[in-house]
Design an enzyme around this catalytic site. Structure first.
Site, PDB file in Angstrom:
ATOM      1  N   ARG A  24       3.167 -10.379  33.699  1.00 16.02           N
ATOM      2  CA  ARG A  24       2.551 -11.912  33.359  1.00 16.02           C
ATOM      3  C   ARG A  24       3.631 -13.034  33.723  1.00 16.02           C
ATOM      4  O   ARG A  24       3.314 -13.992  34.177  1.00 16.02           O
ATOM      5  CB  ARG A  24       2.611 -11.796  31.923  1.00 16.02           C
ATOM      6  CG  ARG A  24       1.337 -11.214  31.386  1.00 16.02           C
ATOM      7  CD  ARG A  24       1.823 -10.432  29.513  1.00 16.02           C
ATOM      8  NE  ARG A  24       0.478 -10.169  28.688  1.00 16.02           N
ATOM      9  CZ  ARG A  24      -0.102  -8.842  28.576  1.00 16.02           C
ATOM     10  NH1 ARG A  24       0.623  -7.908  30.029  1.00 16.02           N
ATOM     11  NH2 ARG A  24      -1.071  -8.847  28.632  1.00 16.02           N
ATOM     12  N   SER A 175      -7.814  -4.254  23.759  1.00 15.28           N
ATOM     13  CA  SER A 175      -6.863  -4.760  24.849  1.00 15.28           C
ATOM     14  C   SER A 175      -6.486  -5.467  25.116  1.00 15.28           C
ATOM     15  O   SER A 175      -7.429  -6.394  25.839  1.00 15.28           O
ATOM     16  CB  SER A 175      -8.060  -4.141  25.431  1.00 15.28           C
ATOM     17  OG  SER A 175      -7.386  -3.985  26.850  1.00 15.28           O
ATOM     18  N   ASP A 323       1.145   2.797  23.323  1.00 16.19           N
ATOM     19  CA  ASP A 323       2.009   3.371  25.117  1.00 16.19           C
ATOM     20  C   ASP A 323       3.092   4.358  24.181  1.00 16.19           C
ATOM     21  O   ASP A 323       3.441   5.578  25.225  1.00 16.19           O
ATOM     22  CB  ASP A 323       2.483   2.367  25.473  1.00 16.19           C
ATOM     23  CG  ASP A 323       1.507   1.475  26.406  1.00 16.19           C
ATOM     24  OD1 ASP A 323       0.158   2.378  26.428  1.00 16.19           O
ATOM     25  OD2 ASP A 323       1.916   0.324  27.414  1.00 16.19           O
TER      26      ASP A 323
HETATM   27  C1  S3P Z   1      -0.925  -3.501  28.441  1.00 16.36           C
HETATM   28  C2  S3P Z   1      -1.923  -3.300  27.640  1.00 16.36           C
HETATM   29  C3  S3P Z   1      -2.303  -2.249  27.045  1.00 16.36           C
HETATM   30  C4  S3P Z   1      -1.210  -0.716  27.783  1.00 16.36           C
HETATM   31  C5  S3P Z   1      -0.774  -1.430  28.986  1.00 16.36           C
HETATM   32  C6  S3P Z   1      -0.287  -2.153  29.203  1.00 16.36           C
HETATM   33  C7  S3P Z   1      -0.521  -5.280  28.826  1.00 16.36           C
HETATM   34  O1  S3P Z   1      -3.136  -1.769  27.656  1.00 16.36           O
HETATM   35  O2  S3P Z   1      -1.584   0.125  26.897  1.00 16.36           O
HETATM   36  O3  S3P Z   1       0.293   0.081  29.093  1.00 16.36           O
HETATM   37  O4  S3P Z   1      -0.540  -5.456  29.887  1.00 16.36           O
HETATM   38  O5  S3P Z   1      -1.922  -6.085  28.593  1.00 16.36           O
HETATM   39  P1  S3P Z   1      -4.919  -1.725  27.360  1.00 16.36           P
HETATM   40  O6  S3P Z   1      -5.146  -3.154  27.203  1.00 16.36           O
HETATM   41  O7  S3P Z   1      -6.226  -1.160  27.707  1.00 16.36           O
HETATM   42  O8  S3P Z   1      -4.357  -1.031  25.511  1.00 16.36           O
END
Ligand code: S3P
Length: 436
Positions: A24, A175, A323
Site C-alpha cells: 500500500r 476481503s 494467512d
Molecule cells: C491482503 C488481504 C488478504 C490476505 C492477503 C493480503 C491484503 O486477502 O490473505 O495475503 O493485503 O489486502 P483477501 O483480501 O483475499 O482476504
C-alpha cells in the site's frame, strides 16, 4: 540447517516489514504528489512486483534494499505501460492495482505466474465493472495472440479505465483486497463510493490513505471514500509483519526450552487473531512496549514454551488470521485435544488451496486431520515424523511446515524451500539465528 527436532530456540529478532502495508505504501506513494519514503519496506518478491508495475506506469522508484523512495506524480500522473504488467505471484498487487487502473483513461494488461492465473478475479471485476471499468480476459493458452470471447474471470486480463461511477458495493466476502480495489477506484469516481463487508477485513488501506490526505469514513463494516482528494507523499515506517512473526510465535510456543522476543510487530486488531488464538490455546505470550507507528499499532511479542490445547476457530475471527491458518493448524497438531477451523472457505483460493496443502502435509507427517468444506478438524498430540513436504510453491506452506519439521522426529525436506522469498527472503537465516 537440517530441519529436525534437535534444537531449542532462544533470543530475539525483527521480522521483515508487513507485506500488506508495504504494497500500500508503494501504491499510495505512486498516486500522491511528491516524495514518499518507505522505511523497512518488505523486499519480498511480491512487493518487488508492485514496485516494478508502478515503474512501468511511469513512476520513478529507488530501492536500496531497506528504504524505498517513490517519486509520486499525483492521482492523474500515471502513464500507459508499454509492456504487460507482471504481478508475479501477488494477489494483493493484482487486485489493488486494478482499482487504480480502473481510474486511468488508458489500457493496461496484467499477467503473472502459474499460481496467480488460477486465482479468482471476478471478485474485483464485478464491482469495478459496476463502476464502468471494462475488462477483457485472455485465454492464457493462446495468449497473447487471441482474445478469448467468453470471460474466464482470471489473469491475464486487460483493463480499460476512466469515467468511473460511484457505487455502494455489498461484498459477499470479507476481503481487504476487494475492499481496497473499490476504495482506490473510488478516488476517481463521480461521487462517494462505499463498500460494505460481511465482517471487517484488514483496514490498512483506510488508515494509510487517510494519512496521505484522502477523505474516508469507516462505520462498522462500511468504508466510504470521497473522490479527487489531493494526496501528498508521506514518510511511512512499515512495522514487522505479524503474518511472518506467526512462525516464530508457533516455534517459541511448541518447542521445549524456547523463549523468543519478536520486536516491532504490527498488531492491528484487524490482523491480530493469531495472538488471541495463541492465548486461548494456553500459550505463554505477552505484548510489550505497545505503541503506534505510522498510524498502526505496534508491539514487541514475547513467547515461551507452553502446553497447548485445542480450540474452535471461526466466524468473525477468520479475516483477522486468514494467512496464519496454516501455522495455526501446525500448532493444533502439537496441542492436546481437537482444534476445529471453520468458516474459512477463503483458504481454498490463496497461493494454494490451503485446506488441501495443509491437510495433506500434516497427514504425511502423521497427524490426524479431517479436511472439511470450510476448514479442517485436527486431533492433536500425535508424535509427528519428518517427510518430504509438498509446498505447492506456497510460501506460507513452506514456512509452516519448516516449523512442524523442527518439532518432528527425523528429517523434513521440501520440494521447493525457496518459495519463502515471496514474503520472507531471510526466513531460514532468522530461524538459524535463534538456535541454542
Ligand atoms: C491482503 C488481504 C488478504 C490476505 C492477503 C493480503 C491484503 O486477502 O490473505 O495475503 O493485503 O489486502 P483477501 O483480501 O483475499 O482476504
Amino acid at each position: 540447517m537440517k530441519i529436525t527436532n534437535n534444537y531449542s530456540f532462544q533470543g530475539e529478532l525483527s521480522v521483515p516489514g508487513d507485506k500488506s502495508i508495504s504494497h500500500r505504501a508503494i501504491m499510495f506513494g505512486a498516486i500522491s504528489n511528491g516524495l514518499t519514503e518507505v522505511t523497512d519496506c518488505l523486499q519480498g518478491a511480491d512487493c518487488l512486483s508492485t514496485i516494478s508495475c508502478f515503474q512501468q506506469l511511469g513512476i520513478s522508484i529507488e530501492n536500496n534494499g531497506f528504504k524505498v523512495l517513490i517519486h509520486g506524480k499525483g492521482l492523474h500522473g500515471l502513464t500507459a505501460p508499454r509492456q504487460i504488467l507482471n504481478v508475479g505471484n501477488s494477489g494483493t498487487t493484482a487486485r489493488l492495482i486494478s482499482g487504480i487502473l480502473a481510474g486511468q483513461s488508458f489500457q493496461s494488461t496484467l499477467d503473472g505466474d502459474h499460481s496467480i492465473r488460477k486465482r479468482p478475479m471476478k471478485r474485483i471485476f464485478a464491482p469495478l465493472s459496476e463502476m464502468k471499468a471494462k475488462f477483457q480476459c485472455w485465454d492464457s493458452g493462446s495468449f497473447p495472440e487471441l482474445w478469448k470471447k467468453t470471460s474466464p474471470n482470471s489473469i491475464p486480463f486487460t483493463i480499460q479505465g476512466g469515467n468511473l461511477k460511484h457505487i455502494h458495493y455489498q461484498s459477499a466476502i470479507a476481503s481487504a483486497q476487494v475492499k481496497s480495489a473499490i476504495l482506490l477506484a473510488g478516488l476517481y469516481g463521480d461521487g462517494v463510493t462505499k463498500v460494505t463487508e460481511p465482517v471487517l477485513s484488514r483496514n490498512h488501506t483506510e488508515l494509510m490513505l487517510a494519512s496521505f490526505g484522502a477523505n474516508l469514513l469507516s462505520i462498522d463494516t462500511t468504508a466510504a471514500i470521497w473522490p479527487e482528494p489531493k494526496l501528498e507523499g508521506q514518510c511511512i515506517h512499515v512495522p514487522g509483519d505479524i503474518s511472518s512473526a506467526a512462525y516464530f510465535i508457533a516455534l517459541g510456543l511448541i518447542r521445549p526450552h524456547s523463549e523468543i522476543l519478536i520486536r516491532n510487530v504490527g498488531v492491528n486488531p484487524t490482523r491480530n487473531g493469531i495472538l488471541k488464538v495463541a492465548l486461548e490455546m494456553g500459550g505463554n505470550i505477552s505484548l510489550l512496549e505497545e505503541r503506534t507507528v505510522s498510524g498502526e499499532p505496534v508491539a514487541d511479542i514475547l513467547v515461551k514454551s507452553s502446553s497447548l490445547h485445542g480450540i474452535t476457530i471461526g466466524g468473525n475471527q477468520i479475516p483477522t488470521l486468514i494467512d496464519e491458518l496454516p501455522i495455526i493448524a501446525v500448532m493444533a497438531a502439537f496441542a492436546e485435544g481437537t482444534t476445529t477451523i471453520k468458516n474459512a472457505e477463503e483458504l481454498k483460493v490463496k497461493e494454494s488451496d490451503r485446506i488441501v496443502s495443509v491437510a495433506e502435509n500434516l497427514k504425511a507427517m502423521g497427524a490426524t486431520v479431517t479436511p472439511t468444506t470450510d476448514g479442517m478438524i485436527i486431533k492433536g498430540g500425535n508424535q509427528l515424523h519428518g517427510t518430504q513436504i509438498k509446498t505447492y510453491a506456497d510460501h506460507r506452506i513452506a514456512m509452516s511446515f519448516c516449523i512442524a519439521g523442527l518439532n518432528a522426529n527425523g528429517e523434513t525436506t521440501f520440494d521447493d524451500r525457496d518459495c519463502v522469498t515471496i514474503s520472507y527472503p531471510s526466513f531460514y537465516q532468522d530461524i538459524e539465528s535463534l538456535i541454542k
